[in-house]
Design a protein around this motif. Structure first.
Motif, PDB file in Angstrom:
ATOM      1  N   LEU A 171      30.734  48.261  39.952  1.00  0.00           N
ATOM      2  CA  LEU A 171      31.166  46.865  39.845  1.00  0.00           C
ATOM      3  C   LEU A 171      32.671  46.753  40.002  1.00  0.00           C
ATOM      4  O   LEU A 171      33.173  45.906  40.755  1.00  0.00           O
ATOM      5  CB  LEU A 171      30.724  46.297  38.491  1.00  0.00           C
ATOM      6  CG  LEU A 171      31.371  44.986  38.033  1.00  0.00           C
ATOM      7  CD1 LEU A 171      31.039  43.864  38.995  1.00  0.00           C
ATOM      8  CD2 LEU A 171      30.946  44.639  36.613  1.00  0.00           C
ATOM      9  N   MET A 230      33.644  47.305  43.624  1.00  0.00           N
ATOM     10  CA  MET A 230      33.297  46.159  44.468  1.00  0.00           C
ATOM     11  C   MET A 230      34.277  45.018  44.257  1.00  0.00           C
ATOM     12  O   MET A 230      34.677  44.334  45.216  1.00  0.00           O
ATOM     13  CB  MET A 230      31.875  45.692  44.146  1.00  0.00           C
ATOM     14  CG  MET A 230      30.783  46.651  44.561  1.00  0.00           C
ATOM     15  SD  MET A 230      29.150  46.099  43.999  1.00  0.00           S
ATOM     16  CE  MET A 230      28.912  44.634  45.007  1.00  0.00           C
ATOM     17  N   ALA A 231      34.658  44.778  43.012  1.00  0.00           N
ATOM     18  CA  ALA A 231      35.542  43.655  42.694  1.00  0.00           C
ATOM     19  C   ALA A 231      36.926  43.826  43.287  1.00  0.00           C
ATOM     20  O   ALA A 231      37.637  42.835  43.504  1.00  0.00           O
ATOM     21  CB  ALA A 231      35.629  43.478  41.184  1.00  0.00           C
ATOM     22  N   ASN A 242      35.391  41.056  36.425  1.00  0.00           N
ATOM     23  CA  ASN A 242      34.881  41.638  37.670  1.00  0.00           C
ATOM     24  C   ASN A 242      33.642  40.909  38.157  1.00  0.00           C
ATOM     25  O   ASN A 242      33.469  40.686  39.370  1.00  0.00           O
ATOM     26  CB  ASN A 242      34.588  43.125  37.472  1.00  0.00           C
ATOM     27  CG  ASN A 242      35.859  43.958  37.383  1.00  0.00           C
ATOM     28  OD1 ASN A 242      36.916  43.552  37.855  1.00  0.00           O
ATOM     29  ND2 ASN A 242      35.760  45.129  36.767  1.00  0.00           N
ATOM     30  N   LEU A 289      33.108  38.849  41.716  1.00  0.00           N
ATOM     31  CA  LEU A 289      31.988  38.986  42.635  1.00  0.00           C
ATOM     32  C   LEU A 289      31.356  37.630  42.932  1.00  0.00           C
ATOM     33  O   LEU A 289      31.003  37.329  44.081  1.00  0.00           O
ATOM     34  CB  LEU A 289      30.926  39.937  42.052  1.00  0.00           C
ATOM     35  CG  LEU A 289      30.924  41.355  42.645  1.00  0.00           C
ATOM     36  CD1 LEU A 289      32.266  42.040  42.426  1.00  0.00           C
ATOM     37  CD2 LEU A 289      29.793  42.194  42.063  1.00  0.00           C
ATOM     38  N   ASN A 296      28.780  36.345  46.060  1.00  0.00           N
ATOM     39  CA  ASN A 296      27.662  37.198  45.669  1.00  0.00           C
ATOM     40  C   ASN A 296      26.864  36.541  44.546  1.00  0.00           C
ATOM     41  O   ASN A 296      27.396  35.763  43.751  1.00  0.00           O
ATOM     42  CB  ASN A 296      28.183  38.563  45.199  1.00  0.00           C
ATOM     43  CG  ASN A 296      28.962  39.277  46.275  1.00  0.00           C
ATOM     44  OD1 ASN A 296      28.593  39.250  47.439  1.00  0.00           O
ATOM     45  ND2 ASN A 296      30.074  39.905  45.904  1.00  0.00           N
TER      46      ASN A 296
END
Length: 411
Positions: free
Chosen positions: A94, A97-98, A136, A140, A145
């Protein structure tokens, strides 16, 4: 609903990885095509052989496939998928990705994907509630997302609370709901959106501009597209890529944006003026760079076209227009003045005095003022969520107009 849908299932290193076996089985049972991509840590919790057997495809985890140098092309994988589902999503992945980190095949595929992305976080309750995790997940969401929130129950630590990965059945239900064939609310409608700043040249090097990033306007264009509208986006200079499925035209100056707006506005059912257009432009543009001297420099300025106001004079019955007002003082007074002066149906007011609102943020806090006196206030949200709120308002407003009575009939 999932028959023949191409689903990438990303599996991270988490005790909840055992649920990926059931999720894979349910997706295959729904006749989806499933490609599993595992992070290196995921194989400590579930074997690639198990997921490969259930998915009927090799479970991928590395860029390089064999000694001969064949490789797993993350770009092709990202383009292949109809949806990317990461379940379980660990706190570690996570965070990557953030912030755009890319050191695994799964992360590279995520950054290459053009399809909808669903994530199902799984971690202990204190990790899930930690401010960095909350932030985070918000990042996203701001990227568009879809977060399938963790559920309550007994956790691997023995504690009881929120942190369990959404049950596989719930994840499949969310995918089925997303892909369910429904008539989109703005199908057949045309929309015009302006976004970003304008740059007014002083000389070949310098310009007058502002801090607008275009994020709000782009989010609105994408939200209108997602509701089925045929969207034309007029964008000033930004670093944002052209949104998929949207006719995007890039301009530099206020005059260029005004000229480019003429034809699409004439055909539009609704127009959203979200651009931060410069109010003034140099009366003359120097052909050479202006050199510094010991004297003060005075640059005569002239007014630029007020795009929303000028087009508001040509507004036809049944056409819906929405403007923006970013203010620093006497916010409501200035916004209501623009609402009337520009013949708008709604004005979106945001204040630079509100933390997290305005230019440069992924969030915004807005108040909607309608020409009928209606006021709608919204909490601080991601600009993606704000865009959806605004589109909901536009759809409801269009329904009240006789020219768009089919919007209610088709609900």
């Amino acid at each position: 609903m999932l028959q023949h849908k191409k689903i990438i299932l990303g599996v991270c290193g988490s005790i909840a990885a055992y649920k990926a076996a059931l999720l894979t089985r349910l997706l295959i049972k729904s006749e989806a095509d499933v490609q599993v991509i595992m992070t290196p840590a995921a194989s400590d919790f579930i074997t690639p052989l198990t997921l490969a057997t259930l998915s009927k495809r090799p479970a991928l985890s590395k860029f390089v496939r064999d000694a001969q140098g064949s490789w797993n092309n993350h770009v092709e994988l990202g383009l292949w998928a109809d949806a990317l589902v990461i379940a379980p999503l660990s706190a570690h992945t996570l965070a990557k990705m953030a912030h755009g980190q890319c050191d695994t095949l799964l992360l590279a595929t995520y950054l290459s994907a053009r399809c909808p992305v669903f994530v199902a976080p799984a971690m202990d309750l204190d990790m899930y509630a930690h401010p960095t995790t909350v932030e985070n997940l918000a990042r996203l969401r701001s990227f568009g997302n879809r977060v399938l929130d963790a559920e309550q129950g007994e956790l691997a630590s023995g504690l009881h609370g929120t942190g369990r990965m959404a049950e596989p059945e719930h994840i499949v239900a969310a995918l089925e709901a997303f892909f369910a064939p429904t008539r989109k609310r703005l199908a057949g409608k045309k929309a015009l959106v302006t976004a970003g700043p304008t740059f007014e040249a002083i000389d070949p090097v310098r310009f007058i501009g502002n801090h607008s990033t275009g994020k709000m306007g782009y989010a609105l264009a994408e939200a209108l597209r997602d509701e089925g509208a045929d969207v034309t986006l007029l964008s000033g200079p930004t670093h944002l890529p052209d949104p998929a499925g949207i006719q995007t035209r890039r301009v530099q100056t206020a005059q260029e944006m005004f000229d480019a707006a003429q034809a699409p506005f004439a055909e539009a059912d609704l127009a959203v003026f979200a651009a931060a257009v410069a109010d003034y432009t140099p009366r003359e543009v120097a052909t050479q760079k202006i050199k510094k001297t010991d004297d003060d420099l005075f640059i005569p300025l002239k007014r630029t076209p007020d795009i929303a106001q000028e087009l508001g004079k040509r507004k036809r019955p049944g056409q819906l227009t929405v403007g923006f007002a970013l203010e620093t003082h006497d916010e409501e007074h200035h916004a209501l003045g623009k609402l009337t002066r520009k013949n708008l149906d709604w004005i979106v007011l945001n204040s630079l005095n509100d933390p997290g609102a305005g230019f440069g943020h992924d969030t915004n806090k807005v108040t909607l003022h309608g020409r009928n006196g209606e006021v709608r206030q919204f909490a601080l949200k991601s600009k993606v969520e704000v865009a959806r709120d605004l589109v909901d308002t536009m759809v409801a407003s269009l329904r009240t107009l006789p020219q768009h009575k089919e919007l209610s009939a088709n609900e």
